[in-house]
Design an enzyme around this catalytic site. Structure first.
Site, short mmCIF file in Angstrom:
data_model
loop_
_atom_site.label_atom_id
_atom_site.label_comp_id
_atom_site.label_asym_id
_atom_site.label_seq_id
_atom_site.Cartn_x
_atom_site.Cartn_y
_atom_site.Cartn_z
N THR A 292 43.61 42.72 30.30
CA THR A 292 43.30 44.16 30.17
C THR A 292 44.04 44.73 28.96
OG1 THR A 292 42.99 44.39 32.55
CG2 THR A 292 43.44 46.41 31.32
N GLN B 189 38.05 34.51 31.56
CA GLN B 189 37.47 33.56 32.52
C GLN B 189 37.23 32.18 31.93
OE1 GLN B 189 37.04 33.90 35.71
NE2 GLN B 189 37.34 36.09 35.97
N CYS C 63 31.30 48.82 48.51
CA CYS C 63 31.62 49.73 49.62
C CYS C 63 33.11 50.02 49.73
CB CYS C 63 31.14 49.14 50.94
SG CYS C 63 29.38 49.38 51.18
C1 LIG Z 1 40.49 39.33 35.07
C2 LIG Z 1 39.74 39.75 33.86
C3 LIG Z 1 40.26 40.71 32.98
C4 LIG Z 1 41.57 41.42 33.25
O1 LIG Z 1 42.64 40.53 33.14
P1 LIG Z 1 44.10 40.96 33.68
O2 LIG Z 1 44.97 39.87 33.15
O3 LIG Z 1 43.98 40.95 35.17
O4 LIG Z 1 44.42 42.28 33.11
C5 LIG Z 1 39.54 41.03 31.88
N1 LIG Z 1 38.37 40.44 31.62
C6 LIG Z 1 37.83 39.52 32.43
C7 LIG Z 1 36.53 38.89 32.08
C8 LIG Z 1 38.49 39.14 33.58
O5 LIG Z 1 37.96 38.24 34.37
#
Ligand SMILES: *Cc1c(COP(=O)(O)O)cnc(C)c1O
Length: 400
Positions: free
Chosen positions: A78, A185, A332
């Site tokens: 993030t 990912q 939800c």
């Molecule tokens: C988990 C994720 C994030 C955020 O990563 P953090 O390390 O939890 O801040 C951003 N982009 C994708 C595609 C994610 O899967």
């Protein structure tokens, strides 16, 4: 009947992963005897911490074919996405104000772009096709003379779909636009080579690859082209002034170790996860009608499966299989009743989006767990459909 595995079964590895015991072991000394501040230049404690940080920088760089000097440590993907996008937006403001991204990005990218729109930037959110992939011709046409940044993710966190990053990188280079990739990912799961893929900025998260939460990195290209960034966090000038703040040494050591393990084991591991994923898919689809795969199977992360079960609410299904940890595309639990915007972007109906389940198979899942999860899903979906007069009335079929 198979033996039941130890419960509950964790199969939500796109949300987060367990820390690998080898990662934890590498981290532990940096909480206790090696607790120095990596910025302390005048004693042994500082030197040891700095040494460990530089070793981790090397491990990360090796995994993505970068140079260690191009790795900036952050608190996660993030923050890396924020630094990449806002950092380019500010540094290249004179050159232009247009950003190209796509509808199925993580909120870390989408909400960052939305904020920039408030400050006078213009953002194009490209649609995706039914399979979750962007259209390259449409992408090319979206780039304008004032475009300063392209931000397209590598693998999607909900549907696991892998975008054609190499082709996107070629077009970005041809147009002379900086290319940022959210690779939270994909790094550690499938090959990522920033040179081959033409990537200028790349966001990494440790906790998606068997490392600790709260640690991550941003790759920032230093030549061909040299990417300029404005810092988002000012202070002591750490990380070449791009990210001030005392380094999270244990977290960084963990991220480095996680990268080293992934580099060694990726080929074998991805083959195993793909086999387990396909086994789960076949075991469910062969026994249930009206069940659909969301997103391309051909361009997909090895451990990801996203299914919609018509006539069944995702959250009811989640409750029915409460000894299995997966996630649903039905929101939800959040403040809104909107189903997954990612599935909606694929053109999937609101009902089917609400009936979706994401299975994330990871390093520590076993074949027994996959068999167990398939059985639980099949029996629960059958039971819920029997209880649903609407489903039974709409789909009268013999034998159910
Ligand atoms: C988990 C994720 C994030 C955020 O990563 P953090 O390390 O939890 O801040 C951003 N982009 C994708 C595609 C994610 O899967």
């Amino acid at each position: 009947m198979e033996m039941a595995p130890k419960l509950p079964v964790y199969m939500d590895n796109q949300a987060t992963t367990a820390v690998d015991p080898r990662v934890l072991e590498a981290m532990l000394p940096y909480f206790t005897e090696k607790y120095g501040n990596a910025a302390s230049r005048n004693h042994e404690f500082g030197w040891k911490a700095e040494e460990a940080v530089e070793a981790a920088r090397g491990q990360i760089a090796r995994l993505i074919h970068a140079s260690p000097r191009e790795i900036i440590f952050t608190s996660g993907a993030t923050e890396s996405d924020n630094l990449a996008i806002k950092g380019v937006a500010e540094a290249y403001r004179e050159k232009g104000n247009h950003i190209v991204t796509q509808a199925t990005e993580h909120k870390a990218v989408l909400d960052t772009c939305k904020r920039l729109e408030k400050y006078g930037y213009e953002v194009t959110y490209l649609p995706v096709a039914k399979d979750g992939l962007i259209d390259l011709d449409q992408f090319r046409r979206a780039i304008k003379p004032n475009t300063i940044l392209i931000s397209i993710m590598h693998a999607n966190n909900e549907i696991g779909v892998v975008q054609p990053v190499e082709e996107i990188g070629k077009i970005a280079k041809e147009k002379g636009v900086i290319f940022h990739v959210d690779a939270a990912q994909s790094v550690g799961k499938i090959p990522v080579d920033v040179e081959k893929l033409g990537i200028d900025l790349l966001a990494i998260s440790a906790h998606k690859m068997y490392g600790p939460k709260g640690a991550g990195a941003l790759y920032v290209r230093r030549k061909n082209p040299r990417v300029e960034l404005a810092a988002m966090i000012d202070g002591g000038g750490h990380e070449r002034g791009l990210r001030s703040g005392t380094l999270n040494v244990p977290g960084i050591v963990g991220l480095g170790k996680a990268c080293e393990i992934c580099e060694k084991e990726m080929a074998q591991e991805s083959e195993r996860l793909e086999r387990l994923r396909d086994k789960l898919k076949d075991a469910i689809l062969s026994r249930l009608d009206d069940t659909f795969v969301n997103g391309s199977m051909a361009h997909r992360l090895p451990g990801n499966l996203n299914l919609s079960f018509s006539g069944v609410e995702g959250d009811a299904l989640l409750m029915g299989i409460n000894d299995v940890a997966v996630s649903s595309g039905s929101a939800c639990t959040s403040a809104t009743l909107e189903p997954s915007y990612v599935l909606r972007a694929l053109g999937i109906s609101e009902d089917l989006a609400h009936s979706s389940i994401r299975f994330g198979i990871g390093r520590f899942n076993t074949e027994e767990e996959v068999d167990y999860v398939a059985d639980r899903v099949v029996e629960t979906v059958r039971r819920l459909r029997e209880l649903s007069p609407l489903y039974e009335a709409a789909k009268p079929r013999a034998g159910r």
